[in-house]
Each structure stands twice: as structure tokens, then as C-alpha cells.
Design a protein around this motif. Structure first.
Motif, mmCIF file in Angstrom:
data_model
loop_
_atom_site.group_PDB
_atom_site.id
_atom_site.type_symbol
_atom_site.label_atom_id
_atom_site.label_comp_id
_atom_site.label_asym_id
_atom_site.label_seq_id
_atom_site.Cartn_x
_atom_site.Cartn_y
_atom_site.Cartn_z
ATOM 1 N N PHE A 66 -19.407 6.108 -39.196
ATOM 2 C CA PHE A 66 -19.592 4.714 -39.589
ATOM 3 C C PHE A 66 -19.136 4.521 -41.024
ATOM 4 O O PHE A 66 -18.858 5.480 -41.742
ATOM 5 C CB PHE A 66 -21.050 4.269 -39.389
ATOM 6 C CG PHE A 66 -22.064 5.053 -40.160
ATOM 7 C CD1 PHE A 66 -22.453 4.662 -41.439
ATOM 8 C CD2 PHE A 66 -22.637 6.198 -39.616
ATOM 9 C CE1 PHE A 66 -23.392 5.389 -42.144
ATOM 10 C CE2 PHE A 66 -23.576 6.932 -40.322
ATOM 11 C CZ PHE A 66 -23.962 6.525 -41.594
ATOM 12 N N ARG A 102 -20.215 2.660 -44.572
ATOM 13 C CA ARG A 102 -21.270 2.000 -45.340
ATOM 14 C C ARG A 102 -20.593 1.228 -46.475
ATOM 15 O O ARG A 102 -19.807 1.803 -47.231
ATOM 16 C CB ARG A 102 -22.219 3.057 -45.896
ATOM 17 C CG ARG A 102 -23.434 2.490 -46.576
ATOM 18 C CD ARG A 102 -24.363 3.597 -47.073
ATOM 19 N NE ARG A 102 -24.871 4.366 -45.947
ATOM 20 C CZ ARG A 102 -24.945 5.705 -45.928
ATOM 21 N NH1 ARG A 102 -24.533 6.408 -46.944
ATOM 22 N NH2 ARG A 102 -25.437 6.324 -44.880
ATOM 23 N N ASP A 137 -25.732 -4.822 -48.701
ATOM 24 C CA ASP A 137 -25.206 -3.603 -48.089
ATOM 25 C C ASP A 137 -25.033 -3.863 -46.607
ATOM 26 O O ASP A 137 -25.901 -4.462 -45.972
ATOM 27 C CB ASP A 137 -26.176 -2.431 -48.299
ATOM 28 C CG ASP A 137 -26.263 -2.008 -49.751
ATOM 29 O OD1 ASP A 137 -25.241 -2.103 -50.457
ATOM 30 O OD2 ASP A 137 -27.350 -1.586 -50.196
ATOM 31 N N LYS A 138 -23.900 -3.438 -46.044
ATOM 32 C CA LYS A 138 -23.641 -3.653 -44.626
ATOM 33 C C LYS A 138 -22.985 -2.399 -44.066
ATOM 34 O O LYS A 138 -22.150 -1.778 -44.725
ATOM 35 C CB LYS A 138 -22.738 -4.868 -44.441
ATOM 36 C CG LYS A 138 -22.556 -5.276 -42.987
ATOM 37 C CD LYS A 138 -22.077 -6.705 -42.889
ATOM 38 C CE LYS A 138 -21.799 -7.132 -41.488
ATOM 39 N NZ LYS A 138 -22.978 -7.242 -40.645
ATOM 40 N N THR A 139 -23.363 -2.045 -42.860
ATOM 41 C CA THR A 139 -22.811 -0.864 -42.194
ATOM 42 C C THR A 139 -21.997 -1.301 -40.981
ATOM 43 O O THR A 139 -22.435 -2.144 -40.197
ATOM 44 C CB THR A 139 -23.958 0.072 -41.751
ATOM 45 O OG1 THR A 139 -24.738 0.405 -42.896
ATOM 46 C CG2 THR A 139 -23.411 1.337 -41.139
#
Length: 185
Positions: free
Chosen positions: A36, A38, A51-53
Motif C-alpha cells: 500500500f 501511505r 493522512d490517507k492510505t
């Protein structure tokens, strides 16, 4: 459209019809489970940071942000008027978009204006500018060795904390990011 594998700092994404700039990103491949990405994203208009993943390889919509060098001409009511140095077109940028940058904006100053579909998003000033002190209290003789500061009003109307030896009429160098005194010119 771009893949999350193509992310880089400064890239502007269009997520849920809002513009977000990539501040930081990191590809993570854990020992167990899928890879993934980050990211730390900053909202282009409000400055909010989140913050987004994303899953690796996910498609994200990118936004085209055109950064142009423009010259500040004058203030028209609440708007600021800038001229494109390539095409000589003039655009009006709202005072809300300029924000605190107005404290360091002099006539004929060259700045970078970021546009998305012809709408100004924000302006970027040089990291420092030279401004003339229009008023400051005189420093006392004994104060010069203490290293203290005093407020000084500069030609744009902003107030900057300066050393006690600075007098009215001097040109000083000011950091546009935080308004700090950097020295005399």
C-alpha cells in the motif's frame, strides 16, 4: 488518471471534487498482505493536512495545476491584480486567496500564481523580500548590547520584530514564510 505508484511530492490530486497536494508519500510492502501507499495530503485551498492510505496500483485522478510567474500590479478593492509575464493578461485574485502573503507583496513584485482551470488557487512569494521600515521607536543607547527586539512597521503595513538598532527608513530583509527579520540590505 495516474496510479498510486506514480505519486510524487507536489503532485495535485482531485479526490471527491477537491484538490489535494501530495506533501509526503511512502510505499509500504509488509511481510504479510498486499502493498500500500501511505500519503500525507494538504488541501490546496484550506491548507488542512490529512493522512490517507491507498492500495498499491490504485488509480487516482490528478489535477492540472498551472504555475505561472506573474507580476503584482495593484490592489483593486478586495482583489489583487496580477499580470502574466508571458501573455500580458491581467487576472484578479481575491484577497482570501492571497491571504497573509499581502503583508509582503510590493508593487511590481514577481510571484508564482497557481491556476486550476483558470481559477487562482494560491500564490507563492519568494522566500525573502526587502522592505523599507516606515516607522519604529528609536532604540535607547544602552539597549544596543542586550540583543532585544522592537516592533517595526514596514512599507506594506505589516509589523516585524527587529533588533533595537534598526531605524526608520532602513531596508530590511524579511522571511515571507514566518515574518522573521533576516538582516539589513
Amino acid at each position: 488518471m495516474a496510479s498510486t505508484n506514480d505519486l510524487k511530492n507536489g503532485l495535485v490530486l482531485n479526490l471527491d471534487k477537491e484538490l489535494w497536494s501530495v506533501v509526503e508519500f511512502q510505499h509500504v510492502k509488509p511481510g504479510k498482505g498486499p502493498a500500500f501507499v501511505r500519503t500525507t495530503l494538504k488541501h490546496v485551498l484550506s491548507g488542512k493536512v490529512v493522512d490517507k492510505t491507498f492500495n498499491a496500483g490504485t488509480k487516482v485522478e490528478t489535477a492540472t495545476v498551472d504555475k505561472r510567474t506573474m507580476q503584482y500590479l495593484y490592489q483593486d478593492g478586495e482583489d489583487f491584480v496580477f499580470m502574466d509575464l508571458d501573455t500580458y493578461d491581467q487576472i484578479h485574485v481575491s484577497g482570501a486567496t492571497v491571504g497573509d502573503n499581502a503583508n509582503y507583496l510590493l508593487a511590481e513584485a514577481e510571484v508564482t500564481v497557481a491556476l486550476h482551470e483558470g481559477v487562482p488557487l494560491y500564490i507563492e512569494l519568494p522566500t525573502s523580500v526587502f522592505l523599507e521600515v516606515t516607522y519604529t521607536e528609536p532604540g535607547l543607547q544602552g539597549d544596543r548590547s542586550t540583543g532585544g527586539t522592537k516592533p517595526a512597521t514596514v512599507e506594506t503595513g505589516a509589523t516585524v520584530q527587529v533588533p533595537l538598532f534598526i531605524t526608520t527608513g532602513e531596508k530590511i530583509k524579511v522571511d515571507t514564510r514566518d515574518g522573521r527579520y533576516l538582516g539589513r540590505s
